[in-house]
Design a protein around this motif. Structure first.
Motif, PDB file in Angstrom:
ATOM      1  N   SER A  12      40.605  35.550  40.180  1.00 57.72           N
ATOM      2  CA  SER A  12      41.120  34.337  39.529  1.00 57.72           C
ATOM      3  C   SER A  12      42.289  33.759  40.303  1.00 57.72           C
ATOM      4  N   ALA A  13      43.095  34.629  40.901  1.00 55.30           N
ATOM      5  CA  ALA A  13      44.217  34.141  41.723  1.00 55.30           C
ATOM      6  C   ALA A  13      43.677  33.289  42.862  1.00 55.30           C
ATOM      7  N   GLY A  14      42.555  33.713  43.442  1.00 55.06           N
ATOM      8  CA  GLY A  14      41.954  32.940  44.529  1.00 55.06           C
ATOM      9  C   GLY A  14      41.568  31.548  44.064  1.00 55.06           C
ATOM     10  N   ALA A  46      41.805  48.312  35.791  1.00 53.76           N
ATOM     11  CA  ALA A  46      40.529  47.789  36.279  1.00 53.76           C
ATOM     12  C   ALA A  46      40.587  47.334  37.726  1.00 53.76           C
ATOM     13  N   ASN A  47      41.770  47.088  38.242  1.00 53.18           N
ATOM     14  CA  ASN A  47      41.867  46.699  39.652  1.00 53.18           C
ATOM     15  C   ASN A  47      43.155  47.281  40.259  1.00 53.18           C
ATOM     16  N   LEU A  48      43.337  47.023  41.551  1.00 55.36           N
ATOM     17  CA  LEU A  48      44.486  47.617  42.261  1.00 55.36           C
ATOM     18  C   LEU A  48      45.820  47.087  41.724  1.00 55.36           C
ATOM     19  N   GLY A  74      45.766  35.265  38.241  1.00 56.14           N
ATOM     20  CA  GLY A  74      45.249  33.913  38.020  1.00 56.14           C
ATOM     21  C   GLY A  74      46.023  33.066  37.032  1.00 56.14           C
ATOM     22  N   ALA A  75      47.319  33.308  36.862  1.00 50.15           N
ATOM     23  CA  ALA A  75      48.134  32.379  36.074  1.00 50.15           C
ATOM     24  C   ALA A  75      48.536  31.220  36.966  1.00 50.15           C
ATOM     25  N   SER A  76      48.852  30.103  36.351  1.00 51.24           N
ATOM     26  CA  SER A  76      49.380  28.983  37.118  1.00 51.24           C
ATOM     27  C   SER A  76      50.696  29.421  37.769  1.00 51.24           C
ATOM     28  N   ALA A 129      43.288  28.127  45.458  1.00 51.38           N
ATOM     29  CA  ALA A 129      42.463  27.036  46.014  1.00 51.38           C
ATOM     30  C   ALA A 129      42.841  25.708  45.364  1.00 51.38           C
ATOM     31  N   TRP A 130      43.076  25.735  44.059  1.00 44.02           N
ATOM     32  CA  TRP A 130      43.358  24.510  43.315  1.00 44.02           C
ATOM     33  C   TRP A 130      44.809  24.052  43.463  1.00 44.02           C
ATOM     34  N   GLU A 131      45.749  24.975  43.288  1.00 41.19           N
ATOM     35  CA  GLU A 131      47.167  24.565  43.255  1.00 41.19           C
ATOM     36  C   GLU A 131      47.777  24.391  44.649  1.00 41.19           C
ATOM     37  N   CYS A 165      51.927  36.289  36.926  1.00 37.07           N
ATOM     38  CA  CYS A 165      51.222  37.331  36.175  1.00 37.07           C
ATOM     39  C   CYS A 165      50.541  36.697  34.963  1.00 37.07           C
ATOM     40  N   SER A 166      49.225  36.750  34.949  1.00 37.67           N
ATOM     41  CA  SER A 166      48.474  36.172  33.820  1.00 37.67           C
ATOM     42  C   SER A 166      48.698  37.002  32.556  1.00 37.67           C
ATOM     43  N   MET A 167      48.455  36.404  31.424  1.00 34.23           N
ATOM     44  CA  MET A 167      48.565  37.152  30.179  1.00 34.23           C
ATOM     45  C   MET A 167      47.454  38.203  30.101  1.00 34.23           C
TER      46      MET A 167
HETATM   47  C1  LIG Z   1      43.963  26.584  37.308  1.00 34.58           C
HETATM   48  C2  LIG Z   1      44.092  27.746  36.353  1.00 34.58           C
HETATM   49  C3  LIG Z   1      45.292  27.964  35.721  1.00 34.58           C
HETATM   50  C4  LIG Z   1      45.460  29.035  34.835  1.00 34.58           C
HETATM   51  N1  LIG Z   1      46.689  29.212  34.258  1.00 34.58           N
HETATM   52  C5  LIG Z   1      46.911  30.320  33.515  1.00 34.58           C
HETATM   53  C6  LIG Z   1      48.231  30.597  33.049  1.00 34.58           C
HETATM   54  O1  LIG Z   1      49.188  29.858  33.290  1.00 34.58           O
HETATM   55  N2  LIG Z   1      48.435  31.748  32.348  1.00 34.58           N
HETATM   56  C7  LIG Z   1      47.416  32.635  32.108  1.00 34.58           C
HETATM   57  O2  LIG Z   1      47.679  33.672  31.496  1.00 34.58           O
HETATM   58  N3  LIG Z   1      46.138  32.378  32.511  1.00 34.58           N
HETATM   59  C8  LIG Z   1      45.871  31.253  33.224  1.00 34.58           C
HETATM   60  N4  LIG Z   1      44.591  30.994  33.685  1.00 34.58           N
HETATM   61  C9  LIG Z   1      43.491  31.857  33.239  1.00 34.58           C
HETATM   62  C10 LIG Z   1      43.370  33.163  34.040  1.00 34.58           C
HETATM   63  O3  LIG Z   1      43.075  32.858  35.394  1.00 34.58           O
HETATM   64  C11 LIG Z   1      42.264  34.036  33.425  1.00 34.58           C
HETATM   65  O4  LIG Z   1      42.688  34.520  32.160  1.00 34.58           O
HETATM   66  C12 LIG Z   1      41.867  35.202  34.291  1.00 34.58           C
HETATM   67  O5  LIG Z   1      40.914  35.987  33.612  1.00 34.58           O
HETATM   68  C13 LIG Z   1      43.038  36.092  34.657  1.00 34.58           C
HETATM   69  O6  LIG Z   1      42.560  37.187  35.399  1.00 34.58           O
HETATM   70  P1  LIG Z   1      43.529  38.050  36.329  1.00 34.58           P
HETATM   71  O7  LIG Z   1      44.661  38.481  35.488  1.00 34.58           O
HETATM   72  O8  LIG Z   1      42.692  39.189  36.787  1.00 34.58           O
HETATM   73  O9  LIG Z   1      43.939  37.178  37.468  1.00 34.58           O
HETATM   74  C14 LIG Z   1      44.395  29.915  34.563  1.00 34.58           C
HETATM   75  C15 LIG Z   1      43.166  29.689  35.224  1.00 34.58           C
HETATM   76  C16 LIG Z   1      43.023  28.630  36.095  1.00 34.58           C
HETATM   77  C17 LIG Z   1      41.703  28.434  36.814  1.00 34.58           C
END
Ligand SMILES: Cc1cc2nc3c(=O)[nH]c(=O)nc-3n(C[C@H](O)[C@H](O)[C@H](O)COP(=O)(O)O)c2cc1C
Length: 197
Positions: A37-39, A111-113, A9-11, A43-45, A97-99
């Motif tokens: 969160s990726a979903g 916690a996930n695959l 779910g990172a941008s 959906a948004w981007e 890859c989100s932080m």
């Molecule tokens: C539109 C949008 C943009 C986001 N951008 C970032 C980003 O650039 N970097 C990041 O680490 N998290 C970002 N987030 C937050 C993550 O989605 C959030 O921390 C989430 O828990 C990550 O879970 P995951 O690693 O399981 O996908 C964003 C969330 C949304 C909805």
């Protein structure tokens, strides 16, 4: 070529779209897993519509960009090949890859695959390419990225270069996706190489 693509779910969903197209063009077999969160981000981007349910957005995304070589797996599908080192997989990519996911993998939590596949890649000493996107970075982010690098992952930040004179956002997306395909050993023509005519 058999590749795992984790989408979190990172941008940066456009990078994942271009990667899927690059894998498809190369005829690679791709296993895809996207976090909830990726979903939301897709959906948004990609579809610019927050009301699309995340799972629906992911299915549509993989169908549209992944082609026939792409198979989608659920976040908790422990029977997927990527949950075990016994499955033969050439490289593992998490893009974007989100932080949160960086921190989770660095702590060895699974916690996930996506986390599990990354852990498998590291223990099997296989290529793991992480494409984080965040700014600025806190010391916690930097420590997690250092730990991951020490464990054998390649951290390839989503930071397009300007020395290729990009003329569009698509050119900048291609730059990042092209460098990730390079790291997977996949041929492509997404970027002009330095030193070439
Ligand atoms: C539109 C949008 C943009 C986001 N951008 C970032 C980003 O650039 N970097 C990041 O680490 N998290 C970002 N987030 C937050 C993550 O989605 C959030 O921390 C989430 O828990 C990550 O879970 P995951 O690693 O399981 O996908 C964003 C969330 C949304 C909805």
């Amino acid at each position: 070529m058999h590749v795992f693509l984790g989408i979190t779910g990172a941008s940066g969903a456009p990078y994942a779209a271009r990667l899927l197209q690059g894998f498809a063009a190369a005829g690679a077999q791709v296993g895809v897993c996207a976090s909830a969160s990726a979903g939301e981000v897709i959906a948004w981007e990609i579809y610019r519509d927050r009301t699309i349910p995340p799972e629906q957005a992911v299915e549509r995304f993989v169908t549209e960009y992944g082609g026939e070589g792409a198979t989608l797996y659920g976040e908790r599908d422990w029977f997927a090949p990527y949950a075990s080192g016994s499955a033969k997989v050439d490289s593992y990519v998490i893009c974007p890859c989100s932080m949160a996911t960086c921190g989770t993998i660095a702590s060895s939590s699974q916690a996930n695959l996506i986390h599990r596949a990354a852990s498998v890649a590291l223990k099997e000493r296989r290529p793991l390419i992480l494409v984080p996107r965040e700014m600025p970075l806190s010391v916690l982010h930097l420590r997690a990225l250092t730990t991951l690098t020490e464990a054998g992952a390649m951290v390839a930040p989503a930071s397009p270069g300007f020395y290729t004179h990009p003329e569009s956002v698509a050119d900048m997306v291609d730059f990042v996706a092209g460098r990730v395909l390079d790291l997977c050993g996949i041929d492509h023509a997404l970027l002009q190489r330095w030193g070439s005519a």
